[in-house]
Motif scaffolding. Structure first.
Motif, PDB file in Angstrom:
ATOM      1  N   ASP A   1       0.821  -1.212   0.000  1.00  0.00           N
ATOM      2  CA  ASP A   1       0.000   0.000   0.000  1.00  0.00           C
ATOM      3  C   ASP A   1       0.855   1.262   0.000  1.00  0.00           C
ATOM      4  OD1 ASP A   1      -2.373  -1.365  -0.116  1.00  0.00           O
ATOM      5  OD2 ASP A   1      -2.977  -0.918   1.952  1.00  0.00           O
ATOM      6  N   ALA A   2       1.901   1.285   0.819  1.00  0.00           N
ATOM      7  CA  ALA A   2       2.761   2.472   0.889  1.00  0.00           C
ATOM      8  C   ALA A   2       3.429   2.734  -0.454  1.00  0.00           C
ATOM      9  CB  ALA A   2       3.803   2.300   1.990  1.00  0.00           C
ATOM     10  N   LEU A   3       3.982   1.685  -1.056  1.00  0.00           N
ATOM     11  CA  LEU A   3       4.621   1.856  -2.364  1.00  0.00           C
ATOM     12  C   LEU A   3       3.611   2.286  -3.426  1.00  0.00           C
ATOM     13  CD1 LEU A   3       6.955  -1.252  -2.310  1.00  0.00           C
ATOM     14  CD2 LEU A   3       7.685   1.135  -2.316  1.00  0.00           C
ATOM     15  N   TYR A   4       2.439   1.683  -3.388  1.00  0.00           N
ATOM     16  CA  TYR A   4       1.404   1.992  -4.377  1.00  0.00           C
ATOM     17  C   TYR A   4       0.932   3.441  -4.240  1.00  0.00           C
ATOM     18  CZ  TYR A   4      -2.798   1.484  -7.201  1.00  0.00           C
ATOM     19  OH  TYR A   4      -3.748   1.642  -8.164  1.00  0.00           O
ATOM     20  N   LEU A   5       0.617   3.845  -3.027  1.00  0.00           N
ATOM     21  CA  LEU A   5       0.088   5.190  -2.807  1.00  0.00           C
ATOM     22  C   LEU A   5       1.107   6.283  -3.122  1.00  0.00           C
ATOM     23  CD1 LEU A   5      -1.878   4.525   0.474  1.00  0.00           C
ATOM     24  CD2 LEU A   5      -2.860   5.082  -1.757  1.00  0.00           C
ATOM     25  N   VAL A   6       2.352   6.056  -2.770  1.00  0.00           N
ATOM     26  CA  VAL A   6       3.377   7.060  -3.038  1.00  0.00           C
ATOM     27  C   VAL A   6       3.673   7.139  -4.538  1.00  0.00           C
ATOM     28  CG1 VAL A   6       5.812   7.626  -2.673  1.00  0.00           C
ATOM     29  CG2 VAL A   6       4.375   6.980  -0.743  1.00  0.00           C
ATOM     30  N   SER A   7       3.727   5.994  -5.215  1.00  0.00           N
ATOM     31  CA  SER A   7       4.074   6.015  -6.636  1.00  0.00           C
ATOM     32  C   SER A   7       2.929   6.471  -7.532  1.00  0.00           C
ATOM     33  CB  SER A   7       4.587   4.640  -7.082  1.00  0.00           C
ATOM     34  OG  SER A   7       3.569   3.681  -7.000  1.00  0.00           O
TER      35      SER A   7
END
Length: 162
Positions: free
Chosen positions: A112-118
């Motif tokens: 989720d963190a990688l997805y939301l930031v990217s």
């Protein structure tokens, strides 16, 4: 891994992908169960890190096809999560329920963190709220579901590698 064990893992993987696209939309929760992350984690721990990253990339790319506005974010997130899961498999597979739950939780939250930031759709307080409230809730639901599925699929998956 023997051919039979590989086939059983592949069947579990397909079942989890089907659940992701059939059951998850029906639930309509704000913090949904991510069956794709569970599927990728279950398979990635049985693969070498490079192959796991390729699997994560392919699954992430396939899921990104449904969200063209964030195309590539899922592929990046799944690749990193699958690679790390494969690399950490010696730590994870101790047949410990609490460790399995933590593994699913961290895997989902990392994704989720990688997805939301990217994807760069949310910014500022909205991003912080998503990362610190809704993502941990989704990770908790995913971890609980992953542990339940591990317990239910234990006869199918057989003994864990490691």
């Amino acid at each position: 891994m023997s051919f039979g064990a590989g086939l059983r893992v592949a069947l579990a993987f397909v079942a989890l992908v089907l659940l992701h696209y059939t059951l998850r939309p029906l639930l309509g929760w704000r913090a949904p169960i991510d069956f794709l992350v569970i599927a990728v984690l279950l398979v990635a721990v049985r693969m070498r890190p490079g192959l796991a990253a390729v699997l994560g990339f392919i699954i992430g790319l396939a899921s990104d096809a449904l969200t063209p506005s964030a195309f590539g974010s899922g592929a990046l997130g799944m690749s990193v999560v699958a690679y790390l899961a494969s690399w950490l498999k010696a730590v994870f597979f101790a047949d410990n329920i609490a460790l399995s739950a933590m593994f699913f939780f961290v895997g989902k939250w990392t994704f989720d963190a990688l997805y939301l930031v990217s994807e760069r759709r949310l910014q500022g307080p909205e991003l912080v709220m998503q990362l610190l409230l809704w993502s941990p809730l989704a990770a908790t639901v995913t971890a609980l579901s992953g542990v339940l599925l591990l317990l239910l699929l234990r006869p199918l998956l057989g003994r864990s590698p490691g």
